[in-house]
Design a protein around this motif. Structure first.
Motif, mmCIF file in Angstrom:
data_model
loop_
_atom_site.group_PDB
_atom_site.id
_atom_site.type_symbol
_atom_site.label_atom_id
_atom_site.label_comp_id
_atom_site.label_asym_id
_atom_site.label_seq_id
_atom_site.Cartn_x
_atom_site.Cartn_y
_atom_site.Cartn_z
ATOM 1 N N TYR A 81 -1.837 -16.140 -48.701
ATOM 2 C CA TYR A 81 -2.571 -15.553 -47.584
ATOM 3 C C TYR A 81 -4.012 -16.066 -47.607
ATOM 4 C CZ TYR A 81 1.394 -12.351 -47.249
ATOM 5 O OH TYR A 81 2.645 -11.815 -47.118
ATOM 6 N N THR A 108 1.225 -3.720 -53.858
ATOM 7 C CA THR A 108 2.339 -4.658 -53.811
ATOM 8 C C THR A 108 2.848 -4.999 -55.202
ATOM 9 O OG1 THR A 108 1.351 -5.610 -51.814
ATOM 10 C CG2 THR A 108 3.067 -6.892 -52.897
ATOM 11 N N ASP A 152 5.965 -2.050 -43.410
ATOM 12 C CA ASP A 152 6.198 -3.447 -43.776
ATOM 13 C C ASP A 152 5.725 -3.681 -45.209
ATOM 14 O OD1 ASP A 152 3.566 -3.009 -43.173
ATOM 15 O OD2 ASP A 152 3.245 -4.916 -42.139
ATOM 16 N N ASP A 160 6.644 -5.423 -47.679
ATOM 17 C CA ASP A 160 6.671 -6.767 -48.251
ATOM 18 C C ASP A 160 5.584 -7.668 -47.679
ATOM 19 O OD1 ASP A 160 8.831 -6.147 -49.886
ATOM 20 O OD2 ASP A 160 10.310 -6.723 -48.384
ATOM 21 N N THR A 161 4.833 -7.156 -46.701
ATOM 22 C CA THR A 161 3.745 -7.931 -46.106
ATOM 23 C C THR A 161 2.427 -7.551 -46.759
ATOM 24 O OG1 THR A 161 4.871 -8.056 -43.965
ATOM 25 C CG2 THR A 161 2.508 -8.470 -43.973
ATOM 26 N N ARG A 216 -1.023 -6.864 -46.424
ATOM 27 C CA ARG A 216 -1.858 -6.520 -45.258
ATOM 28 C C ARG A 216 -2.953 -5.548 -45.667
ATOM 29 N NH1 ARG A 216 -1.233 -2.772 -41.144
ATOM 30 N NH2 ARG A 216 0.802 -2.124 -41.942
#
Length: 271
Positions: free
Chosen positions: A87, A128, A173, A175-176, A178
């Protein structure tokens, strides 16, 4: 706290000893085993560079204890770096914020109050990754009814922090990566009492929360802000990005990132 770790047979002593054993095992692989096979002037990685520096005049301060402390920080640094090469926009946003708030001087702890995006990205990385997937074991003091099940008194319970931090019904979401999920409409970091922050389970909660949370988060901020102030973190040229997902981590008692390669390039636009 220091007294409790010396009391025989206590829960706190067992947890403390488990933590020390895990750290010792980590240092054996990352430090002791590497030093045993180190050849001066032929670096295989960052550990050998440390060993070379230890032999130089004026580097008496870089003893094994200090070097191991840096290596402990690198556990988080390695994890965060994996997210940045996937990212790059997140990395650039952090760098822009650090450039604006900090400028050319070294980052300080008081800068955290104004580095909202950086703090949000750190929270998202901790969510995460979830360094301790199963948290710390607890024992229920009385019979507990939970979702139709009875948990008898004195039952040992291991909370799945990874499941809490990656629940699709909570995060949408999971798995994203963010960071914006921890920011309000004005770009300010959500308060610790905000419902979204309350769903995040990294250091425990309530009276049993980790007493080292403030210290740990302060060190992570200084590590990330200082690193990205000076460097871009990139995938090696011509190589595919390493996988990022649930298969990127080994989920043991302490989660660890599978080996991968990245490049640290000094920033040309550094203020």
């Amino acid at each position: 706290m220091q007294l409790l770790v010396h009391l025989p047979g206590t829960w706190f002593k067992r947890v403390w000893q488990t933590g020390l054993a895990s750290k010792a095992q980590l240092m054996k692989v990352l430090f002791d085993d590497m030093k045993a096979t180190w050849v001066s002037g032929l670096p295989r990685g960052i550990a050998d560079i440390f060993f070379d520096e230890q032999t130089k005049e004026g580097c008496d301060w870089l003893n094994d204890d200090n070097a191991k402390s840096v290596f402990t920080d690198l556990v988080i640094g390695v994890t965060v770096s994996l997210f940045f090469i996937h990212y790059p926009d997140v990395m650039k946003n952090i760098q822009a914020e650090i450039d604006e708030v900090v400028g050319p001087r070294w980052p300080r702890l008081e800068d955290r109050r104004r580095c909202n995006y950086t703090e949000a990205a750190i929270l998202e990385a901790l969510r995460t990754f979830t360094l301790l997937p199963f948290g710390v074991d607890h024992v229920v003091r009385e019979d507990v009814q939970f979702r139709g099940f009875t948990i008898p008194k004195d039952t040992q319970v291991l909370p799945s922090l990874w499941c809490i931090n990656n629940a699709e019904e909570v995060w949408g979401d999971p798995d994203t990566f963010r960071p914006e999920r921890f920011l309000d409409d004005k770009g300010e970091l959500l308060e610790a009492t905000h419902p979204v922050r309350q769903q995040l389970m990294i250091f425990g909660a309530g009276k049993r929360a980790c007493p080292g949370e403030s210290f740990a988060r302060a060190r992570i901020f200084l590590y990330v802000s200082t690193l990205l102030q000076r460097f871009d973190i990139l995938p090696p040229e011509g190589e595919k990005l390493p996988p990022l997902g649930r298969d990127s981590f080994y989920m043991g008692g302490i989660a660890s990132v599978n080996p991968y390669r990245c490049v640290f390039r000094e920033r040309k636009c550094h203020p």
